[in-house]
Design a protein around this motif. Structure first.
Motif, PDB file in Angstrom:
ATOM      1  N   ARG A  15     -28.024 -25.071  -6.184  1.00 48.07           N
ATOM      2  CA  ARG A  15     -28.111 -25.188  -4.721  1.00 48.07           C
ATOM      3  C   ARG A  15     -29.200 -26.194  -4.345  1.00 48.07           C
ATOM      4  O   ARG A  15     -29.028 -27.000  -3.423  1.00 48.07           O
ATOM      5  N   ALA A  16     -30.319 -26.157  -5.065  1.00 47.95           N
ATOM      6  CA  ALA A  16     -31.381 -27.148  -4.817  1.00 47.95           C
ATOM      7  C   ALA A  16     -30.878 -28.546  -5.140  1.00 47.95           C
ATOM      8  O   ALA A  16     -31.130 -29.502  -4.386  1.00 47.95           O
ATOM      9  N   ALA A  43     -32.069 -41.013  -6.129  1.00 43.58           N
ATOM     10  CA  ALA A  43     -32.351 -39.655  -5.659  1.00 43.58           C
ATOM     11  C   ALA A  43     -33.004 -38.835  -6.767  1.00 43.58           C
ATOM     12  O   ALA A  43     -33.963 -38.086  -6.526  1.00 43.58           O
ATOM     13  N   ALA A  44     -32.499 -38.975  -7.980  1.00 49.65           N
ATOM     14  CA  ALA A  44     -33.096 -38.252  -9.112  1.00 49.65           C
ATOM     15  C   ALA A  44     -34.552 -38.660  -9.308  1.00 49.65           C
ATOM     16  O   ALA A  44     -35.422 -37.815  -9.579  1.00 49.65           O
ATOM     17  N   PRO A  68     -35.346 -30.193 -15.134  1.00 52.58           N
ATOM     18  CA  PRO A  68     -34.342 -31.057 -15.762  1.00 52.58           C
ATOM     19  C   PRO A  68     -32.909 -30.715 -15.348  1.00 52.58           C
ATOM     20  O   PRO A  68     -32.068 -31.611 -15.231  1.00 52.58           O
ATOM     21  N   ILE A  69     -32.615 -29.443 -15.126  1.00 48.74           N
ATOM     22  CA  ILE A  69     -31.271 -29.048 -14.698  1.00 48.74           C
ATOM     23  C   ILE A  69     -30.934 -29.702 -13.366  1.00 48.74           C
ATOM     24  O   ILE A  69     -29.828 -30.221 -13.159  1.00 48.74           O
ATOM     25  N   ILE A  70     -31.883 -29.702 -12.455  1.00 47.13           N
ATOM     26  CA  ILE A  70     -31.681 -30.277 -11.121  1.00 47.13           C
ATOM     27  C   ILE A  70     -31.618 -31.794 -11.193  1.00 47.13           C
ATOM     28  O   ILE A  70     -30.714 -32.427 -10.646  1.00 47.13           O
ATOM     29  N   ILE A  71     -32.580 -32.387 -11.870  1.00 47.95           N
ATOM     30  CA  ILE A  71     -32.659 -33.848 -11.950  1.00 47.95           C
ATOM     31  C   ILE A  71     -31.412 -34.425 -12.601  1.00 47.95           C
ATOM     32  O   ILE A  71     -30.823 -35.399 -12.112  1.00 47.95           O
ATOM     33  N   ASP A  72     -30.981 -33.828 -13.713  1.00 47.22           N
ATOM     34  CA  ASP A  72     -29.813 -34.357 -14.429  1.00 47.22           C
ATOM     35  C   ASP A  72     -28.529 -34.169 -13.622  1.00 47.22           C
ATOM     36  O   ASP A  72     -27.649 -35.041 -13.630  1.00 47.22           O
ATOM     37  N   HIS A 104     -24.119 -36.988 -10.656  1.00 50.01           N
ATOM     38  CA  HIS A 104     -23.111 -36.402  -9.767  1.00 50.01           C
ATOM     39  C   HIS A 104     -22.088 -37.409  -9.259  1.00 50.01           C
ATOM     40  O   HIS A 104     -21.036 -37.010  -8.749  1.00 50.01           O
ATOM     41  N   THR A 105     -22.343 -38.688  -9.415  1.00 53.85           N
ATOM     42  CA  THR A 105     -21.418 -39.702  -8.902  1.00 53.85           C
ATOM     43  C   THR A 105     -20.483 -40.242  -9.973  1.00 53.85           C
ATOM     44  O   THR A 105     -19.269 -40.321  -9.768  1.00 53.85           O
TER      45      THR A 105
END
Length: 213
Positions: A51-52, A95-96, A109-113, A118-119
């Protein structure tokens, strides 16, 4: 793994909302809702992290290509001629990078990766990366025909009634279909195709072929 709370997400949501256009935030909020639905099916333990990631994934989406290039230079993000012809892919990288600098409390790392990939996707995607990629494609704010079709394809199969193995195969089939749509759209536009997208699709094709034997 960084501990994230609902309170942290609420503060982040308000911060993000104030940094983008209303239209962009509608999409961002819809991706957050969609990724939570997907996590409930595949990995409930990572719901808060994803979600973050959803809230952060389009932090730089509305910047001009020139501003994106400047951020790439500032963050030492390598670029090449192919990427310069695909300015829509910049925002995932920038963004990362911004998460690390401006939102260190979410620099997991889960969020950053998940944000980073995502594109385009890439070979060797983790489950959490796949879920944000898919959530961004099929969130309920998307009205493009390919997005609507993919959303119906995924949920129309009733994944909540599947076994774990069936659900994993269904995710792979859905991702493959998403790549097919993406490739067709890029070819129709005469746009370059990111090599990471090709590798991601080919890897899934190989996996599917092995399962079929």
């Amino acid at each position: 793994m960084i501990k994230i709370t609902e309170k942290m997400l609420g503060t982040l949501r308000e911060t993000v909302k104030g940094s983008m256009s209303p239209k962009r935030f509608v999409h961002t909020a819809a991706v957050e809702e969609m990724v939570a639905r997907l996590c409930a099916l595949y990995c409930p333990e990572y719901t808060l992290q994803l979600r973050a990631a959803a809230l952060l994934h389009d932090l730089t989406k509305e910047l001009t290509p020139e501003a994106q290039k400047a951020l790439c230079a500032a963050y030492d993000i390598p670029t090449d001629d192919l990427q310069r012809l695909s300015p829509k892919t910049y925002h995932a990288k920038t963004a990362a990078a911004r998460i690390v600098r401006d939102f260190p409390q979410f620099a997991d790392p889960i969020i950053i990766d998940a944000v980073r990939w995502h594109t385009t996707g890439h070979a060797g995607m983790t489950l959490t990366e796949k879920l944000l990629y898919l959530a961004d494609y099929i969130d309920d704010s998307r009205t493009f025909s390919s997005c609507v079709l993919l959303r119906r394809y995924f949920f129309g199969a009733e994944p909540e009634l599947m076994t774990r193995e069936e659900r994993e195969r269904h995710l792979r089939a859905t991702l493959l279909l998403s790549y097919e749509h993406t490739l067709k759209d890029l070819l129709a536009e005469g746009a370059p195709i990111d090599e990471d997208t090709i590798r991601a699709r080919n890897e899934l094709l190989v996996e599917a072929a092995k399962d079929a034997k």
